[in-house]
Structures are given as structure tokens and as C-alpha cells.
Design a protein around this motif. Structure first.
Motif, short mmCIF file in Angstrom:
data_model
loop_
_atom_site.label_atom_id
_atom_site.label_comp_id
_atom_site.label_asym_id
_atom_site.label_seq_id
_atom_site.Cartn_x
_atom_site.Cartn_y
_atom_site.Cartn_z
N ASN A 158 -22.61 64.08 -23.94
CA ASN A 158 -22.66 62.73 -23.39
C ASN A 158 -24.06 62.33 -22.94
O ASN A 158 -24.30 61.15 -22.64
CB ASN A 158 -21.69 62.60 -22.21
N PRO A 160 -27.95 61.35 -23.24
CA PRO A 160 -28.76 60.73 -24.30
C PRO A 160 -29.90 61.63 -24.74
O PRO A 160 -30.49 62.34 -23.92
CB PRO A 160 -29.30 59.46 -23.62
N LYS A 274 -24.48 53.22 -17.54
CA LYS A 274 -24.22 53.62 -18.93
C LYS A 274 -25.03 52.76 -19.90
O LYS A 274 -25.46 53.25 -20.96
CB LYS A 274 -22.73 53.52 -19.25
N GLU A 275 -25.24 51.50 -19.56
CA GLU A 275 -26.07 50.64 -20.42
C GLU A 275 -27.47 51.25 -20.58
O GLU A 275 -28.03 51.24 -21.69
CB GLU A 275 -26.19 49.24 -19.82
N TYR A 277 -28.28 54.51 -20.24
CA TYR A 277 -28.21 55.77 -20.99
C TYR A 277 -28.00 55.51 -22.49
O TYR A 277 -28.58 56.20 -23.32
CB TYR A 277 -27.10 56.65 -20.43
N ASP A 278 -27.18 54.53 -22.82
CA ASP A 278 -26.96 54.18 -24.23
C ASP A 278 -28.26 53.69 -24.87
O ASP A 278 -28.56 53.99 -26.03
CB ASP A 278 -25.88 53.11 -24.36
N ASP A 281 -30.79 56.57 -25.76
CA ASP A 281 -30.41 57.54 -26.78
C ASP A 281 -31.14 57.31 -28.10
O ASP A 281 -31.01 56.24 -28.72
CB ASP A 281 -28.90 57.49 -27.01
#
Length: 440
Positions: A158, A160, A274-275, A277-278, A281
């Protein structure tokens, strides 16, 4: 030996990782979301067989039993570069102590003082070539790994895969523990009215092409939200945030005007949603670099038009900033405040901002009633740590305006700071300043 075979040899369980720890060990943990959550939340389970184990941390997010529960204080102690709510809860137990530091020197100075036996952190799943990414932090992590006797990483699909100076080969790691928890998040703080007023004052003094450093919280988020009409901003920061992602996505940040690493966004660690970390990546525009380099004031100053934006808890009438303690009680840490503030002022056309609300609501110890106090004060609370000296303060911002202190005398500062104080405290501040001989 092939990478796959080498990786398989190094997989161990959390229990096996815990069994490798012995009395007297000095452990360093990854920063923030880079801490090894599974190992740390189970660390207290070996308290019956170890004593005097030191865990050195920075921005720990896990409310782990080993330091929040007083029953384990003889087995474990925590030394911290930057406090969080978890540490503030645990420090009453008497086994937590702060390490005064400038963030870019945290690793090197600590290594001069104390040998690290074990480094524990997080990383991505190894790729087909046997390389892992340290993902969310390289403030001190890679340097500590190189010096530690034993390196244990929790690898997690999970996390990045970030790029920059964060790649590590499996051959340089002793053991890996496979985990599957979600990356710990730090929710966005929605700016309030005061935040937005301060954010607008700062945004008015940011120009197209500037290179910015932002922290996290209501005020930095308000600054980011106020920059929508700017063009070609760059990022050279210690902490990469969700607010920065939004500026990149909107086209405000391009990095085209930077003096070096044009088009790249430089940071030492990332913490947010999460925005964020996405977005990180496999993103080649983001470079996670060694904090020793990223936060070096001389490196920061090489970018023209560098802007540093930090916050403080209170400031005295001469410009001393207490940003990490409330009196003698440690609250957070110096972090990179001095690094970035000084670096920005070394930059051609650079600027440094210190932001704070003019007042705070504090419980009166005698009456138990919350009352409003000024955060601009004649002198700091007894025992307060000076995080940014008055020699290094540039511009101070409250919801009442901006005090430009660069090059000013003490008496000039008194008038400028009182000018941005809350109106109900101005007369009292003038009286105190005269009593202290700061003005006549």
C-alpha cells in the motif's frame, strides 16, 4: 544469488523481529508514516525479557503501548526529534526525552552521540531487480540504515513507490516483515477565518516563479488555498503535503523557474492524505531526497525567490519565536523551522514568514476557566525554547497584518509587533515594553 531468492531468505515474522531485540539496544524508527507500525505496536510484549531499550523517533503516529503505558518505562525509553500527540500523552511517564536539533543535522549529530544498533522502518515491495523504495521519508532513514548493525523493514504493497534518493537494494537489508495495513494518514485541517486572513496576507507577498516551503495545518493550508492565481511556483520543502498536490494539479506549481532540479518538486518526507500518497506513487516529478541535503540552508538558498512559511506558538516583542514548547513543556519540535527560515533569507529575493494567531484560549490554572491571552508577549514563558532566534526572524504574520522585522532595532520591533497584536492587548503590551526598557 537471484533477487527473488535473496528476498525470500529475508522474510521474517513480527515475532521473529521482536526476538532480535535485546537489552540495551538503541533503535531508530522511521519518521511519521515511515515508522514500522506492526513492530512498534507489539514492542511492549518483550518487556519481560529486556530493559533499557531506547527507541529514537520523529513524529511518531502509533499510540504504542511501550511508551504510552507507564508499566513499561523500565524496559523502554523514547528519545524524540519531534513530538506528536502520542508523545505528549506518554511524556508524563518519565521515559521520554526530546533531542534538540535542526532537522537537517538530526541524523549526523545523533550518530556522533549514540551508536544505532537497529534501524526499523517501512518500504515498498521489492521490484524485479530487488530494489525497494523507502517511500515516505528520507529525512535521516537512509543514513541510519547505513550505520546500523541490523536493518529491519516492514514492506507493504500500500505504500507509494517514490523516487529520488530513496532506493535501497534488498542485499543491504537484513530482514523484511510483510504487512498489509493502510498508510497512516494525517487529515487535512480545514482553514478557519483567521487562517484564511493570514493566508491572504502571505499570498499577497508571494510572486509568480517563487519557490515555496510549506508545513501542515490550518495556516499552511490557507496559504496554499490562496495561491490559485500564481504562476510557475516551485517546491523545495522538507515536508510534501496534500496542499502542494492540489497546487501542482491546478497548474500553479510547475517548478520551471527553479535554479536547479527544474520541473522537479523536492522534499525530504511526505505526510497527509490518500490523495497525496496516490499522487506520489511512481511520479517522476517528485524527488524524495536526503534531509541532510534538502534542509541544508546553503542548499535552500541556492534557489532564487525561496519562500519559507512556518508557524509559532508565541513570539516576544524582540522577535524570539517559541515554536516547540509551552514554557518548559515540550510540545512539538524545532524541525526544519530554522533550516528553512535561514535558507530562504540566504536566497536572492528570498523571504521567510512566521505565522500565528494573535490570541489563544487558555485555561486559567487558578479559576479553571478558559480565557483569551495574547500570543505576542513581552517575554516568553519561563523555560520556553527559542526555536527561531530574533536574529533570524524576517516577517511575522497574524490575522491583523504583517510585521516586517528584517534589519530592525528592538524598539522598532516592539511597535511593529504590537501593531499586529489583538487590539485588546495593545495597551498592556506598550506598558510592559516600557517597564522592560524596550521602548521609552
Amino acid at each position: 544469488m537471484k533477487s527473488k531468492e535473496l528476498i525470500n531468505e529475508k522474510y521474517i515474522t513480527v515475532d521473529k523481529a521482536l526476538n532480535l531485540i535485546k537489552s540495551g539496544d538503541v533503535i531508530v524508527s522511521g519518521l511519521g508514516s515511515a515508522e514500522p507500525k506492526e513492530i512498534l505496536k507489539n514492542l511492549h510484549k518483550i518487556s519481560d525479557r529486556v530493559n533499557d531499550v531506547t527507541v529514537t523517533t520523529c513524529l511518531p503516529m502509533e499510540m504504542a503501548e511501550y511508551f504510552t503505558n507507564a508499566k513499561y518505562k523500565d524496559s523502554f525509553r523514547m528519545d524524540g526529534w519531534f513530538y506528536t500527540a502520542a508523545m505528549r500523552k506518554g511524556q508524563k511517564n518519565g521515559n521520554i526525552s526530546f533531542i534538540p536539533n535542526h532537522l537537517h543535522l538530526a541524523a549526523t549529530k545523533r550518530m556522533d552521540h549514540k551508536k544505532t544498533n537497529i534501524y526499523m522502518g517501512t518500504a515498498t515491495i521489492p521490484d524485479k531487480h530487488g530494489y525497494l523504495s523507502l517511500s515516505l521519508s528520507n529525512v535521516y532513514e537512509k543514513r541510519m540504515m547505513e550505520k546500523a548493525d541490523l536493518v529491519i523493514l516492514e514492506i507493504n504493497k500500500n505504500y507509494p513507490r517514490t523516487l529520488g534518493d530513496v532506493e535501497v537494494h534488498i542485499s543491504d537489508i537484513d530482514y523484511v516483515v510483510e504487512t498489509d495495513y493502510e498508510v497512516p494518514e494525517l487529515p487535512d485541517v480545514e482553514p478557519n477565518e483567521k487562517d484564511l486572513m493570514i493566508g491572504r496576507f502571505i499570498a499577497e507577498r508571494i510572486n509568480d516563479g517563487d519557490c515555496i516551503q510549506l508545513g501542515i495545518g490550518g495556516i499552511p493550508n490557507a496559504v496554499a488555498a490562496s495561491l490559485g492565481d500564481k504562476k510557475d511556483l516551485g517546491i523545495h520543502t522538507e515536508m510534501f503535503t496534500t496542499g502542494m498536490v492540489k497546487l501542482i494539479k491546478s497548474g500553479v506549481v510547475t517548478g520551471k523557474k527553479k535554479n536547479f532540479y527544474k520541473g522537479k518538486h523536492i522534499a525530504a518526507f511526505a505526510l497527509g492524505t490518500k490523495e497525496l500518497y496516490d499522487f506520489l506513487d511512481d511520479n517522476p516529478s517528485i524527488m524524495m531526497m536526503d534531509g541532510y541535503w534538502t534542509n541544508d540552508p546553503y542548499v535552500i538558498g541556492k534557489n532564487d525567490n525561496q519562500v519559507s512559511i512556518n508557524t509559532t506558538i508565541e513570539i516576544d516583542l524582540t522577535g524570539q519565536c517559541a515554536s516547540e514548547s509551552i514554557g518548559a513543556v515540550q510540545f512539538s519540535g524545532t524541525g526544519g523551522q530554522a533550516d528553512t527560515a535561514i535558507g530562504a533569507q540566504m536566497s536572492k529575493n528570498g523571504r521567510s514568514f512566521i505565522a500565528l494567531y494573535s490570541t489563544a484560549m487558555v485555561k486559567n490554572k487558578e479559576t479553571g476557566v478558559r480565557e483569551e491571552i495574547s500570543k505576542i508577549v513581552p517575554f516568553l514563558k519561563p523555560g520556553a525554547a527559542v526555536s527561531l532566534s530574533r536574529n533570524d526572524v524576517d516577517m511575522v504574520v497574524t490575522e491583523y497584518g504583517v510585521a516586517e522585522l528584517r534589519g530592525t532595532t528592538v524598539s522598532e520591533r516592539v511597535y511593529k509587533l504590537i501593531d499586529i497584536a489583538h487590539p485588546k492587548f495593545k495597551e498592556e503590551l506598550f506598558i510592559k515594553a516600557k517597564e522592560l526598557g524596550l521602548i521609552y
